[in-house]
Design an enzyme around this catalytic site. Structure first.
Site, PDB file in Angstrom:
ATOM      1  N   GLU A   9       0.822  -1.218   0.000  1.00  0.00           N
ATOM      2  CA  GLU A   9       0.000   0.000   0.000  1.00  0.00           C
ATOM      3  C   GLU A   9       0.853   1.263   0.000  1.00  0.00           C
ATOM      4  O   GLU A   9       0.427   2.302  -0.494  1.00  0.00           O
ATOM      5  CB  GLU A   9      -0.931   0.000   1.217  1.00  0.00           C
ATOM      6  CG  GLU A   9      -2.008   1.070   1.161  1.00  0.00           C
ATOM      7  CD  GLU A   9      -3.135   0.821   2.145  1.00  0.00           C
ATOM      8  OE1 GLU A   9      -3.557   1.794   2.783  1.00  0.00           O
ATOM      9  OE2 GLU A   9      -3.589  -0.329   2.270  1.00  0.00           O
ATOM     10  N   ASP A 107      -2.949  -3.043   3.090  1.00  0.00           N
ATOM     11  CA  ASP A 107      -3.398  -3.200   4.473  1.00  0.00           C
ATOM     12  C   ASP A 107      -4.515  -4.232   4.576  1.00  0.00           C
ATOM     13  O   ASP A 107      -5.399  -4.300   3.706  1.00  0.00           O
ATOM     14  CB  ASP A 107      -3.894  -1.859   5.029  1.00  0.00           C
ATOM     15  CG  ASP A 107      -2.743  -0.986   5.505  1.00  0.00           C
ATOM     16  OD1 ASP A 107      -1.585  -1.410   5.375  1.00  0.00           O
ATOM     17  OD2 ASP A 107      -3.019   0.118   6.000  1.00  0.00           O
ATOM     18  N   TYR A 321      -1.523  -3.767  14.166  1.00  0.00           N
ATOM     19  CA  TYR A 321      -2.369  -3.017  13.235  1.00  0.00           C
ATOM     20  C   TYR A 321      -3.406  -2.180  13.996  1.00  0.00           C
ATOM     21  O   TYR A 321      -4.162  -2.711  14.822  1.00  0.00           O
ATOM     22  CB  TYR A 321      -3.078  -3.999  12.304  1.00  0.00           C
ATOM     23  CG  TYR A 321      -3.832  -3.359  11.178  1.00  0.00           C
ATOM     24  CD1 TYR A 321      -3.161  -2.763  10.108  1.00  0.00           C
ATOM     25  CD2 TYR A 321      -5.221  -3.342  11.165  1.00  0.00           C
ATOM     26  CE1 TYR A 321      -3.853  -2.189   9.065  1.00  0.00           C
ATOM     27  CE2 TYR A 321      -5.933  -2.765  10.121  1.00  0.00           C
ATOM     28  CZ  TYR A 321      -5.235  -2.193   9.067  1.00  0.00           C
ATOM     29  OH  TYR A 321      -5.935  -1.605   8.039  1.00  0.00           O
TER      30      TYR A 321
END
Length: 752
Positions: A9, A107, A321
């Protein structure tokens, strides 16, 4: 030799992935290449849904007759010039003959899936795809993820939900915004931006503002006394009069009568209750609870907290995350808990708490581990890897500290308090006293809270450290007084309280069945709520005043005019979020959802067309011009005494100032006294950082009026000096110039 293309990403993630794949990698323009792998990347969203005029040139003009716009198939375009360059790199790699397989390493979530799906489609790629699913950017986590790649087909439902969300927001936002803007173009400057997420969020803020404006303060009185237990002057304590459970007294006369009745009198301790209360550690952080705590403790905006958490995950690799809505861990993570505590315990600040966790024979997991409450990602915790903190910024360090202490605290025992409640009766009037003592710090010791801070309630009084008291003892009234108070309006939302309202938006829904359906959803998602708040500020609907989020007149008028339209209701977006989850789980068909969206857009256009057709909002009149006396009227770009019909004297205050639109109230204050008494918030420096400053109205040598920052310290990031050192000359000069100009104008008039 065939190669595998890995698409990340962001460039930084691509470089990290190269560390765990066989190399060496050669750096090229926009990608990295080794014998077996090529790594390239997006830069966030490279591709987006096309604007309406990409489907038909007639849509360049905004006309009600062309609405609703519902494309049969959505077109994709590259976002901007910067994106075009990298998109061409990605496309070339996807079309290489030696590339046989593609790994989606964006992601791990709905938005990452959308980024990949759009660029893959725009590039016209057809090659087989596998999914890299990461919750941590440590070396071990990345190696494990590459060893357990998931087939791309498994992501089809997640991609369907992502596309549905994107297309639904386009259809509703585009059509509602165009319809409202067409009908209100004579009343508002610029577009009237509407959307299925931002509009109900705005409604929450504006309704609170309406409550504040409608609030009428009412006086009330409290009576406080200081007592001394008989025989020992050192045993003093305070009490507050209560009539039953109510400490408020409605009249000054009644309060004065109580004061007179107990003054100098000796009463008796008629009730003394001692209880023990245990307090469990708070749950682990999800993104919303982290943002709320950071706003409460440090004043961070939701976006600022998310940015720090993302850096800690992506760049520093010390947190997992962050874009998660779970506050739990999965059972397969249990073996990692103690090693993770060992890593954070290497830092002196956390060593004692970490040693406690690692020394436990049996970890208390019942409030930590719950597979059923973990979706795509588990709670935010430190990573199971060495932590290097020397390059962390102040923001990053604060957010890191919050997550680490929360992680360690959840494995500590409960905090234990002794609560004492005392009632002292004097001449039949009852005074209540509260005492609270922290006996066992438990999890609070992780935060260094070895004593409970005193709680001071506006009406109930403060918690006290009490001396030893006994029921039946006499208590002498040493001092008694009445305190005049006024009721206060509801508090404006902060980022913290608004995030809570968005998360729990189902509570604002009247329908019981729908409210039950929404208990696990809300307005937006944890990953999008910060952007929603900033969007409302960017379009001029909301302003920041310190930590408070204040609805502007434009924001208030938009919600007033929509008049309870479904777009303003949290039930609409909550229902859609649930349906998107069902699409992701395979419990609902994407086409059915999109058909309903098209129907809603059609209905919305019709309602707005009819409701707003003849609406005209008069421009604000700020009163007489300080130079010529003619009324100053708000226009699209400023506040001036001239119009097409009458040029006036040329006096004007332009609305735009350092990235902020000056509201009517600020312009009125500048006109009246030449400066603002308080600092104005929401200005942006060249780097985009916010600052606040006072404003002053000044006249140039050429005779033109302008608004300037009144303090020399009104620079981005600078702190103001003490109040007595703030220069007053600019404000005084502005005020004197206005008065002088007005006197000259009066002297020159025929009436003089």
């Amino acid at each position: 030799m065939s190669k595998t293309l890995v698409i990340a990403e962001k460039p930084s993630v691509g470089r990290d992935l190269a560390r765990v794949l066989p190399g060496p990698f050669k750096k090229e323009e926009g990608y990295l290449e080794a014998d077996n792998h090529i790594i390239t990347w997006a830069v966030g969203h490279l591709v987006q849904l096309a604007e309406p005029d990409e489907y038909d040139a007639k849509f360049k003009k905004w006309r009600m007759a062309d609405l609703p716009i519902v494309p049969p198939k959505f077109k994709l375009i590259v976002r901007d010039e910067r994106s075009k360059k990298q998109m061409s790199v990605v496309t070339r790699q996807l079309k290489r003959d030696d590339v046989d397989n593609v790994i989606n390493a964006c992601d791990a979530g709905r938005e990452g899936e959308l980024i990949f799906a759009y660029l893959f489609e725009k590039a016209g790629a057809k090659k087989p795809v596998q999914r890299l699913w990461l919750s941590s950017m440590t070396m071990d986590a990345m190696k494990e993820a590459f060893a357990t790649l998931r087939p791309g087909e498994e992501m089809a439902k997640l991609e369907a939900a992502a596309r549905s969300r994107s297309e639904a927001d386009w259809i509703v936002g585009m059509n509602a915004t165009r319809a409202a803007t067409i009908r209100l173009r004579s009343s508002f400057d610029g577009a009237v931006s509407l959307g299925r997420v931002q509009t109900p969020t705005l409604a929450i803020i504006t309704r609170r503002e309406e409550e504040i404006r409608a609030f009428v303060p009412e006086p009330y009185w409290l009576v406080d006394a200081k007592f001394a237990a008989e025989g020992q002057d050192t045993r003093q304590y305070e009490g507050r009069f209560h009539a039953g459970a109510n400490p408020r007294i409605t009249t000054a006369e009644e309060a004065a009568a109580i004061v007179e009745a107990v003054k100098g009198q000796t009463g008796e301790i008629t009730k003394l209750e001692k209880t023990t209360r245990k307090e469990k550690a708070p749950l682990l952080y999800d993104l919303t609870s982290l943002q709320r705590d950071a706003n409460t403790r440090f004043g961070f905006s939701a976006r600022r907290t998310l940015a720090a958490a993302q850096r800690l995950y992506e760049e520093h690799k010390v947190l997992t995350y962050p874009r998660t809505n779970s506050r739990y861990l999965t059972s397969d993570m249990v073996p990692e808990i103690k090693p993770t505590a060992e890593h954070v315990g290497a830092q002196r600040d956390y060593k004692v708490a970490a040693d406690y966790v690692t020394s436990m024979d049996l970890l208390p997991l019942e409030r930590v581990v719950n597979n059923e409450k973990v979706g795509d990602h588990h709670a935010i915790i430190p990573t199971n890897s060495p932590h290097k903190l020397d390059k962390l910024s102040d923001d990053d360090r604060r957010v890191y500290d919050m997550v680490v202490r929360r992680f360690l605290a959840v494995f500590h025992p409960e905090a234990v308090f002794h609560n004492t409640r005392v009632e002292t009766t004097v001449a039949e009037y009852v005074f209540r006293t509260r005492g609270k003592v922290l006996i066992e710090a438990g999890w609070r010791g992780v935060y260094g809270e070895l004593q409970e801070s005193e709680r001071d309630d506006e009406d109930e009084g403060r918690d006290q450290q009490l001396p030893k008291l006994e029921k039946g003892e006499a208590a002498e009234t040493r001092k008694v007084e009445s305190l005049e108070k006024v009721t206060k309006p509801p508090r404006r939302y902060t980022d913290a309280s608004l995030l809570g309202a968005m998360e729990g938006a189902g509570k604002l829904v009247d329908d019981e069945e729908l409210r039950e359906q929404m208990k696990d959803s809300g307005i937006g998602t944890p990953a999008t709520r910060a952007a929603i708040i900033e969007r409302l500020i960017d379009v001029g609907y909301v302003e920041r005043d310190g930590r408070a989020l204040v609805a502007t007149e434009k924001g208030l008028n938009v919600i007033r005019l929509l008049d309870n339209h479904p777009l303003t209701s949290p039930s609409l977006t909550g229902d859609w979020e649930q349906r998107l989850d069902k699409i992701e789980q395979g419990a609902e068909e994407r086409q059915k959802f999109m058909d309903d969206i098209a129907g809603f857009a059609t209905q919305t256009v019709q309602v707005l067309d009819e409701k707003l057709k003849d609406v005209r909002i008069p421009r604000a009149n700020l009163g007489p011009c300080p130079v010529c006396g003619q009324d100053i009227i708000e226009n699209r770009k400023g506040y001036s005494c001239w119009s097409r019909e009458d040029p006036g004297c040329g006096f004007v205050i332009w609305k735009a100032k350092a990235g902020k639109q000056l509201p009517v109230a600020v312009a009125k204050e500048l006109i009246a006294v030449g400066r603002t008494a308080k600092q104005i918030t929401g200005f942006k420096g060249r780097s985009g950082r916010n600052f606040r400053a006072r404003l002053a109205l000044q006249q140039s040598e050429e005779g033109k009026w302008r608004v300037e920052f009144d303090e020399a310290w009104a620079k981005e990031g600078a702190k103001p000096p003490d109040a007595e050192t703030v220069p007053e000359t600019a404000a005084d000069a502005a005020k004197q110039a206005i008065e002088a100009a007005a006197q000259q104008d009066a002297a020159a008039s025929p009436a003089a």
